[in-house]
Scaffold this motif. Structure first.
Motif, mmCIF file in Angstrom:
data_model
loop_
_atom_site.group_PDB
_atom_site.id
_atom_site.type_symbol
_atom_site.label_atom_id
_atom_site.label_comp_id
_atom_site.label_asym_id
_atom_site.label_seq_id
_atom_site.Cartn_x
_atom_site.Cartn_y
_atom_site.Cartn_z
ATOM 1 N N ALA A 1 0.756 -1.332 -0.105
ATOM 2 C CA ALA A 1 -0.108 0.099 -0.069
ATOM 3 C C ALA A 1 0.771 1.254 0.170
ATOM 4 O O ALA A 1 0.524 2.299 -0.873
ATOM 5 C CB ALA A 1 -1.053 0.062 1.363
ATOM 6 N N GLN A 2 1.856 1.399 0.877
ATOM 7 C CA GLN A 2 2.871 2.341 0.758
ATOM 8 C C GLN A 2 3.521 2.517 -0.507
ATOM 9 O O GLN A 2 3.692 3.924 -0.989
ATOM 10 C CB GLN A 2 3.793 2.209 2.034
ATOM 11 C CG GLN A 2 2.955 2.240 3.232
ATOM 12 C CD GLN A 2 2.576 3.527 3.824
ATOM 13 O OE1 GLN A 2 1.938 4.178 2.989
ATOM 14 N NE2 GLN A 2 2.728 3.855 5.031
ATOM 15 N N LEU A 3 3.927 1.664 -1.155
ATOM 16 C CA LEU A 3 4.825 1.678 -2.156
ATOM 17 C C LEU A 3 3.610 2.278 -3.549
ATOM 18 O O LEU A 3 4.417 2.763 -4.387
ATOM 19 C CB LEU A 3 5.427 0.350 -2.490
ATOM 20 C CG LEU A 3 6.546 -0.158 -1.831
ATOM 21 C CD1 LEU A 3 7.051 -1.459 -2.046
ATOM 22 C CD2 LEU A 3 7.837 0.995 -1.752
ATOM 23 N N SER A 4 2.602 1.653 -3.521
ATOM 24 C CA SER A 4 1.470 2.036 -4.614
ATOM 25 C C SER A 4 1.195 3.465 -4.410
ATOM 26 O O SER A 4 0.951 4.060 -5.505
ATOM 27 C CB SER A 4 0.164 1.337 -4.448
ATOM 28 O OG SER A 4 -0.246 1.462 -3.125
ATOM 29 N N LEU A 5 1.349 3.906 -3.129
ATOM 30 C CA LEU A 5 1.086 5.612 -3.126
ATOM 31 C C LEU A 5 2.283 6.315 -3.306
ATOM 32 O O LEU A 5 2.362 7.629 -3.118
ATOM 33 C CB LEU A 5 0.637 5.901 -1.715
ATOM 34 C CG LEU A 5 -0.777 5.048 -1.462
ATOM 35 C CD1 LEU A 5 -1.047 5.317 0.215
ATOM 36 C CD2 LEU A 5 -1.929 5.837 -2.299
ATOM 37 N N SER A 6 3.657 5.704 -3.562
ATOM 38 C CA SER A 6 4.538 6.489 -3.515
ATOM 39 C C SER A 6 5.677 6.019 -4.806
ATOM 40 O O SER A 6 6.815 5.815 -4.504
ATOM 41 C CB SER A 6 5.444 6.500 -2.168
ATOM 42 O OG SER A 6 5.684 5.041 -2.100
ATOM 43 N N GLY A 7 5.145 5.804 -5.826
ATOM 44 C CA GLY A 7 6.246 5.513 -6.989
ATOM 45 C C GLY A 7 6.057 3.949 -7.709
ATOM 46 O O GLY A 7 6.468 3.577 -8.514
ATOM 47 N N GLY A 8 5.184 3.051 -6.621
ATOM 48 C CA GLY A 8 5.184 1.742 -7.149
ATOM 49 C C GLY A 8 6.674 0.967 -7.271
ATOM 50 O O GLY A 8 7.248 1.027 -6.402
ATOM 51 N N ALA A 9 6.680 0.442 -8.135
ATOM 52 C CA ALA A 9 7.967 -0.281 -8.446
ATOM 53 C C ALA A 9 9.205 0.307 -8.678
ATOM 54 O O ALA A 9 10.350 -0.320 -8.737
ATOM 55 C CB ALA A 9 7.693 -1.561 -9.673
ATOM 56 N N THR A 10 9.087 1.513 -9.203
ATOM 57 C CA THR A 10 10.205 2.263 -9.348
ATOM 58 C C THR A 10 10.852 3.150 -8.117
ATOM 59 O O THR A 10 11.568 3.735 -7.905
ATOM 60 C CB THR A 10 9.718 3.574 -10.292
ATOM 61 O OG1 THR A 10 8.621 4.395 -9.545
ATOM 62 C CG2 THR A 10 9.165 3.193 -11.489
ATOM 63 N N ASN A 11 9.916 2.828 -6.813
ATOM 64 C CA ASN A 11 10.367 3.276 -5.459
ATOM 65 C C ASN A 11 11.551 2.361 -5.193
ATOM 66 O O ASN A 11 11.387 1.007 -5.074
ATOM 67 C CB ASN A 11 9.135 3.231 -4.571
ATOM 68 C CG ASN A 11 9.671 3.698 -3.030
ATOM 69 O OD1 ASN A 11 10.602 3.409 -2.855
ATOM 70 N ND2 ASN A 11 8.633 4.535 -2.746
ATOM 71 N N PRO A 12 12.510 3.025 -4.915
ATOM 72 C CA PRO A 12 13.925 2.173 -4.483
ATOM 73 C C PRO A 12 13.644 1.319 -3.126
ATOM 74 O O PRO A 12 14.316 0.408 -3.220
ATOM 75 C CB PRO A 12 14.982 3.349 -4.092
ATOM 76 C CG PRO A 12 14.331 4.323 -3.941
ATOM 77 C CD PRO A 12 12.833 4.387 -4.782
ATOM 78 N N PHE A 13 12.590 1.443 -2.384
ATOM 79 C CA PHE A 13 12.551 0.720 -1.453
ATOM 80 C C PHE A 13 11.525 -0.432 -1.716
ATOM 81 O O PHE A 13 11.231 -1.439 -0.575
ATOM 82 C CB PHE A 13 11.874 1.539 -0.291
ATOM 83 C CG PHE A 13 12.757 2.453 0.406
ATOM 84 C CD1 PHE A 13 13.568 2.116 1.412
ATOM 85 C CD2 PHE A 13 12.736 3.851 0.026
ATOM 86 C CE1 PHE A 13 14.414 3.305 1.983
ATOM 87 C CE2 PHE A 13 13.352 4.857 0.695
ATOM 88 C CZ PHE A 13 14.553 4.393 1.436
ATOM 89 N N VAL A 14 11.419 -0.708 -2.733
ATOM 90 C CA VAL A 14 10.575 -2.025 -3.091
ATOM 91 C C VAL A 14 11.356 -3.252 -2.712
ATOM 92 O O VAL A 14 10.790 -4.517 -2.619
ATOM 93 C CB VAL A 14 10.274 -1.861 -4.491
ATOM 94 C CG1 VAL A 14 11.669 -2.311 -5.581
ATOM 95 C CG2 VAL A 14 9.178 -3.201 -5.074
ATOM 96 N N SER A 15 12.798 -3.472 -2.537
ATOM 97 C CA SER A 15 13.513 -4.468 -2.201
ATOM 98 C C SER A 15 13.393 -4.876 -0.736
ATOM 99 O O SER A 15 13.662 -6.008 -0.394
ATOM 100 C CB SER A 15 14.914 -4.113 -2.464
ATOM 101 O OG SER A 15 15.306 -2.896 -1.309
ATOM 102 N N LEU A 16 12.523 -4.121 0.060
ATOM 103 C CA LEU A 16 12.129 -4.448 1.496
ATOM 104 C C LEU A 16 11.269 -5.731 1.372
ATOM 105 O O LEU A 16 11.043 -6.339 2.414
ATOM 106 C CB LEU A 16 11.419 -3.382 2.171
ATOM 107 C CG LEU A 16 12.229 -2.047 2.391
ATOM 108 C CD1 LEU A 16 11.458 -0.899 3.061
ATOM 109 C CD2 LEU A 16 13.561 -2.487 3.194
ATOM 110 N N TYR A 17 10.657 -6.229 0.309
ATOM 111 C CA TYR A 17 9.618 -7.306 0.244
ATOM 112 C C TYR A 17 10.584 -8.566 0.698
ATOM 113 O O TYR A 17 10.314 -9.390 0.983
ATOM 114 C CB TYR A 17 9.389 -7.607 -1.377
ATOM 115 C CG TYR A 17 8.138 -6.720 -1.703
ATOM 116 C CD1 TYR A 17 6.923 -6.802 -0.746
ATOM 117 C CD2 TYR A 17 7.951 -5.936 -2.707
ATOM 118 C CE1 TYR A 17 6.002 -6.376 -1.085
ATOM 119 C CE2 TYR A 17 6.780 -5.373 -2.928
ATOM 120 C CZ TYR A 17 5.820 -5.634 -2.203
ATOM 121 O OH TYR A 17 4.538 -4.843 -2.466
ATOM 122 N N LEU A 18 12.145 -8.438 0.282
ATOM 123 C CA LEU A 18 12.740 -9.431 0.820
ATOM 124 C C LEU A 18 13.138 -9.975 2.034
ATOM 125 O O LEU A 18 13.139 -11.207 2.437
ATOM 126 C CB LEU A 18 14.178 -9.221 -0.150
ATOM 127 C CG LEU A 18 14.254 -9.371 -1.541
ATOM 128 C CD1 LEU A 18 15.675 -8.945 -2.120
ATOM 129 C CD2 LEU A 18 13.905 -10.517 -2.098
#
Length: 434
Positions: free
Chosen positions: A103-120
């Motif tokens: 939810a936070q990533l979808s509101l702040s750039g999606g897959a282009t957000n550099p913090f997407v790696s926190l999924y790991l």
């Protein structure tokens, strides 16, 4: 077990444990701690990006997501009071974190957000904590969420003043994401692994205790069988000795009559021992346990041991007990007898029994002036058939160790600086009752 770093997720020492249930609860506390850190990190990042960098973010929905995380943490903390967490609950907790991050990533750039790696982080923690099927559920849903972000998400609205710095900011964000992921994984995987190792050690200890209990059962069966078989020859000996006493030659010889009387007394003692063994074998365990005054209990043990089993002098000091009480029974009496027998056998010239207590524990020390223990003997004190006397010995300390453990205490052994050994039964004091 490692206690969580945050006070809100810490539990009291009295509740700590190493069983499967308590290990899962400890791991859930680590996840709650991670969520608190995620809440703080998200809040700081949102405020810096929105107000300091001037990037317009949807503050209200992002703060709502943070509020939901706080609410979920509070509810989870309350539920943890029952100290039992299932695999499904751990999985749902990780899935909630994945959903919050999505939810936070979808509101702040999606897959282009550099913090997407926190999924790991969620995937790695799931691989450590969850059962196999739960891990794959987490992996599939995380993959779906990542694909959804790549397909449809809200792009960031950068102000014209920082558009030339977007590449550098993305690189900085990717670096921060890497450092954050690595630090959190190193911190929490290490702590969770310690919890799991503590659980494995607890299970190994349970298996060892089960093996020792099996040894006690075998000894009990052998003792009761031997006692049953000895009943007949002892009865025959008693009859024969009684017949001998009526013989004129023996009745007229005071020396022979005295020796015969002593033999009859020893046979009667053997018969009493056999009767006690058979009675104890049929007695439900714990039936005779009761709270007694420690001083009077030990005094009775010493006096009875001196009159029936003593093989040497014994110094006794019970002055440090006061009015302390202990849960005791025939098994504890036999354990103290075994220690006294071992001490007087090791040093026929002198042995001592010293009992002291503090606020919580009673310590019964049996001291001798013998050769003491070797290093290998100290390492195996309380284990079956580990003795310096040779094969078949070592049962006394083994039984004493198990009696102490059943009563919530322990057996300790050490060599004294001046020579000899000090074997201690450390037992919890009985709770005072109205």
């Amino acid at each position: 077990m490692d206690s969580p770093l945050l006070a809100l997720t810490r539990r009291s020492v009295a509740q700590a444990g190493s069983s499967r249930d308590s290990t899962a609860a400890e791991n859930m506390r680590q996840l709650l701690q991670l969520r608190w850190m995620a809440v703080a990190g998200q809040l700081i990042t949102i405020l810096v990006v929105h107000f300091l960098l001037g990037v317009k973010l949807p503050l209200f929905p992002m703060l709502v997501v943070i509020a939901l995380q706080v609410f979920a943490n509070v509810v989870s903390f309350v539920l943890l009071s029952r100290d039992r967490v299932t695999n499904v609950e751990l999985m749902l907790g990780l899935l909630f974190d994945v959903g919050s991050l999505t939810a936070q990533l979808s509101l702040s750039g999606g897959a282009t957000n550099p913090f997407v790696s926190l999924y790991l982080i969620q995937v790695v923690l799931g691989a450590i904590l969850l059962e196999t099927w739960s891990v794959w559920v987490l992996v599939v849903l995380t993959t779906v969420c990542y694909a959804g972000l790549a397909a449809d998400s809200r792009p960031l609205d950068f102000p014209p003043s920082i558009e030339p710095l977007i590449g550098d900011l993305n690189a900085l964000g990717a670096w921060l994401s890497f450092v954050l992921s690595g630090t959190l994984l190193a911190m929490f995987v290490t702590r969770i692994s310690r919890n799991l190792r503590a659980r494995d050690a607890f299970l190994a200890d349970l298996r060892q205790r089960a093996a020792e209990e099996d040894g006690i059962v075998r000894i009990g069966l052998f003792a009761s069988g031997a006692a049953h078989e000895l009943g007949t020859p002892l009865a025959s000996l008693a009859v024969i000795l009684s017949d001998w006493r009526r013989l004129p030659k023996i009745a007229q010889d005071p020396e022979l009559a005295g020796e015969l009387a002593e033999m009859q007394a020893e046979v009667e003692r053997c018969k009493a021992i056999v009767t006690d063994i058979l009675h104890s074998a049929g007695e439900p365990r714990g039936e005779a346990m009761q709270s007694v005054a420690a001083r009077a209990f030990l005094h009775d043990i010493v006096e009875e041991w001196r009159t029936t089993l003593a093989s040497g002098p014994l110094d006794v000091d019970l002055n440090g007990l006061g009015d302390a009480a202990v849960v005791a029974g025939p098994s504890l009496r036999q354990a103290v007898w075994n220690l006294l027998d071992n001490a007087t056998e090791a040093s026929p010239g002198s042995a001592a029994l010293v009992a002291t207590c503090d606020a919580d524990e009673l310590t019964i020390s049996v001291i001798d002036r013998g050769r003491g223990f070797t290093e290998s003997q100290l390492a195996s004190v309380g284990k079956l058939y580990h003795s310096g006397k040779g094969a078949g010995h070592g049962v006394g300390l083994f039984l004493a160790s198990n009696v102490a453990r059943r009563l919530g205490g322990r057996l300790e052994a050490m060599n004294r600086p001046g020579g000899g050994a000090d074997v201690r039964l450390v037992l919890p004091l009985a709770k005072s009752r109205r």
